[in-house]
Design a protein around this motif. Structure first.
Motif, mmCIF file in Angstrom:
data_model
loop_
_atom_site.group_PDB
_atom_site.id
_atom_site.type_symbol
_atom_site.label_atom_id
_atom_site.label_comp_id
_atom_site.label_asym_id
_atom_site.label_seq_id
_atom_site.Cartn_x
_atom_site.Cartn_y
_atom_site.Cartn_z
ATOM 1 N N PHE A 1 -34.725 -22.487 -41.202
ATOM 2 C CA PHE A 1 -34.104 -21.215 -41.565
ATOM 3 C C PHE A 1 -32.680 -22.353 -41.921
ATOM 4 O O PHE A 1 -31.659 -23.645 -42.327
ATOM 5 N N LEU A 2 -32.166 -21.425 -43.077
ATOM 6 C CA LEU A 2 -30.970 -21.828 -43.412
ATOM 7 C C LEU A 2 -29.868 -21.354 -42.285
ATOM 8 O O LEU A 2 -29.746 -20.354 -42.098
ATOM 9 N N PHE A 3 -28.666 -22.496 -42.048
ATOM 10 C CA PHE A 3 -27.984 -22.580 -41.122
ATOM 11 C C PHE A 3 -26.834 -22.178 -41.000
ATOM 12 O O PHE A 3 -26.160 -21.947 -40.946
ATOM 13 N N THR A 4 -26.640 -22.774 -43.069
ATOM 14 C CA THR A 4 -24.628 -21.601 -43.299
ATOM 15 C C THR A 4 -24.966 -20.114 -44.650
ATOM 16 O O THR A 4 -25.994 -21.183 -45.742
ATOM 17 N N ASP A 5 -24.159 -19.700 -44.419
ATOM 18 C CA ASP A 5 -24.004 -19.422 -46.010
ATOM 19 C C ASP A 5 -24.158 -19.724 -46.614
ATOM 20 O O ASP A 5 -22.866 -20.844 -46.633
ATOM 21 N N VAL A 6 -24.720 -19.522 -47.689
ATOM 22 C CA VAL A 6 -24.759 -20.447 -50.002
ATOM 23 C C VAL A 6 -24.370 -19.198 -50.506
ATOM 24 O O VAL A 6 -24.692 -18.489 -50.490
ATOM 25 N N ASN A 7 -23.256 -19.714 -51.182
ATOM 26 C CA ASN A 7 -22.299 -19.136 -52.169
ATOM 27 C C ASN A 7 -23.129 -18.710 -53.351
ATOM 28 O O ASN A 7 -23.506 -20.058 -53.902
ATOM 29 N N VAL A 8 -24.140 -18.013 -53.491
ATOM 30 C CA VAL A 8 -24.468 -18.089 -55.290
ATOM 31 C C VAL A 8 -23.505 -17.838 -56.306
ATOM 32 O O VAL A 8 -24.274 -17.658 -57.809
ATOM 33 N N VAL A 9 -23.240 -16.850 -55.763
ATOM 34 C CA VAL A 9 -22.307 -16.129 -57.127
ATOM 35 C C VAL A 9 -20.679 -16.354 -57.224
ATOM 36 O O VAL A 9 -20.217 -16.134 -56.468
ATOM 37 N N SER A 10 -20.606 -17.185 -59.024
ATOM 38 C CA SER A 10 -18.977 -17.323 -58.772
ATOM 39 C C SER A 10 -18.067 -16.151 -59.058
ATOM 40 O O SER A 10 -18.347 -15.147 -59.190
ATOM 41 N N SER A 11 -16.938 -16.107 -59.535
ATOM 42 C CA SER A 11 -15.874 -15.832 -59.392
ATOM 43 C C SER A 11 -16.429 -15.257 -60.234
ATOM 44 O O SER A 11 -15.344 -13.373 -60.641
ATOM 45 N N PRO B 1 -26.825 -9.414 -51.539
ATOM 46 C CA PRO B 1 -26.473 -8.565 -52.476
ATOM 47 C C PRO B 1 -24.696 -8.677 -51.782
ATOM 48 O O PRO B 1 -23.898 -8.125 -52.884
ATOM 49 N N GLN B 2 -24.200 -9.292 -51.346
ATOM 50 C CA GLN B 2 -22.547 -10.222 -51.887
ATOM 51 C C GLN B 2 -22.501 -11.179 -51.799
ATOM 52 O O GLN B 2 -20.572 -11.494 -52.118
ATOM 53 N N GLY B 3 -23.388 -11.623 -52.976
ATOM 54 C CA GLY B 3 -22.965 -12.820 -53.593
ATOM 55 C C GLY B 3 -23.182 -14.094 -52.833
ATOM 56 O O GLY B 3 -23.039 -15.221 -53.345
ATOM 57 N N PHE B 4 -23.412 -14.071 -51.626
ATOM 58 C CA PHE B 4 -24.102 -14.909 -51.028
ATOM 59 C C PHE B 4 -25.503 -15.208 -50.637
ATOM 60 O O PHE B 4 -25.383 -14.042 -49.945
ATOM 61 N N ILE B 5 -25.581 -15.563 -50.158
ATOM 62 C CA ILE B 5 -27.105 -16.052 -49.520
ATOM 63 C C ILE B 5 -27.042 -16.575 -47.894
ATOM 64 O O ILE B 5 -26.082 -17.170 -47.545
ATOM 65 N N LYS B 6 -27.335 -15.111 -46.774
ATOM 66 C CA LYS B 6 -26.817 -15.545 -45.708
ATOM 67 C C LYS B 6 -27.948 -16.410 -44.651
ATOM 68 O O LYS B 6 -28.905 -16.421 -45.005
ATOM 69 N N SER B 7 -26.955 -16.864 -44.320
ATOM 70 C CA SER B 7 -28.083 -17.979 -43.250
ATOM 71 C C SER B 7 -28.679 -17.270 -41.785
ATOM 72 O O SER B 7 -28.221 -16.109 -41.981
ATOM 73 N N GLY B 8 -29.855 -17.489 -41.696
ATOM 74 C CA GLY B 8 -30.923 -17.568 -41.560
ATOM 75 C C GLY B 8 -31.914 -16.840 -41.625
ATOM 76 O O GLY B 8 -33.342 -16.570 -40.676
#
Length: 132
Positions: free
Chosen positions: A80-90, A44-51
């Motif tokens: 589990f996803l270890f780090t947040d991953v940005n998926v939405v560009s600027s 929802p904030q443009g990145f996939i949350k870790s965990g």
């Protein structure tokens, strides 16, 4: 030359879902299929949350969110996803594929995971993951 004012926001990756540093020294690369994630739930904030619990899509070899009701391979939780991953560009456009890292052997604070993990997912992970 663009001299207009720009604002960038940086956040801190929350890893309070980890119960210890055990296993965090050996994350593995994971190519994520963003189309398998739901924007309102997973980024929802443009990145996939870790965990986020992950499953591997059999046909593509990419990873998506674990879903016990899926039939594409994601019905088996593999880590589990270890780090947040940005998926939405600027520009506000979501990527289709992004690279992240995954941990497969760890201690988890279950109550702190960004989404719930069901009993079947815990069984898939077996003794590689401990829950506190």
């Amino acid at each position: 030359m663009d001299l207009s004012l720009r604002t960038e926001t940086f956040g801190q990756d929350r890893r309070d879902w980890l119960g210890s540093a055990h296993g965090t020294d050996a994350p593995v690369g994971a190519t994520l299929d963003v189309s398998k994630f739901t924007s309102g739930t997973h980024y929802p904030q443009g990145f996939i949350k870790s965990g986020i619990p992950l499953g591997k899509v059999t046909a593509s070899g990419k990873y998506g969110p674990y879903d016990d009701a899926a039939s594409d391979g994601r019905q088996t939780c593999v880590g589990f996803l270890f780090t947040d991953v940005n998926v939405v560009s600027s520009r506000g456009v979501a990527s289709t594929t992004v690279i992240g890292s995954m941990i497969t052997h760890c201690v988890i604070r279950e109550a702190k995971l960004p989404v719930a993990l069901d009993a079947a997912g815990k069984t898939d992970l077996g003794a590689r993951v401990s829950y506190v």
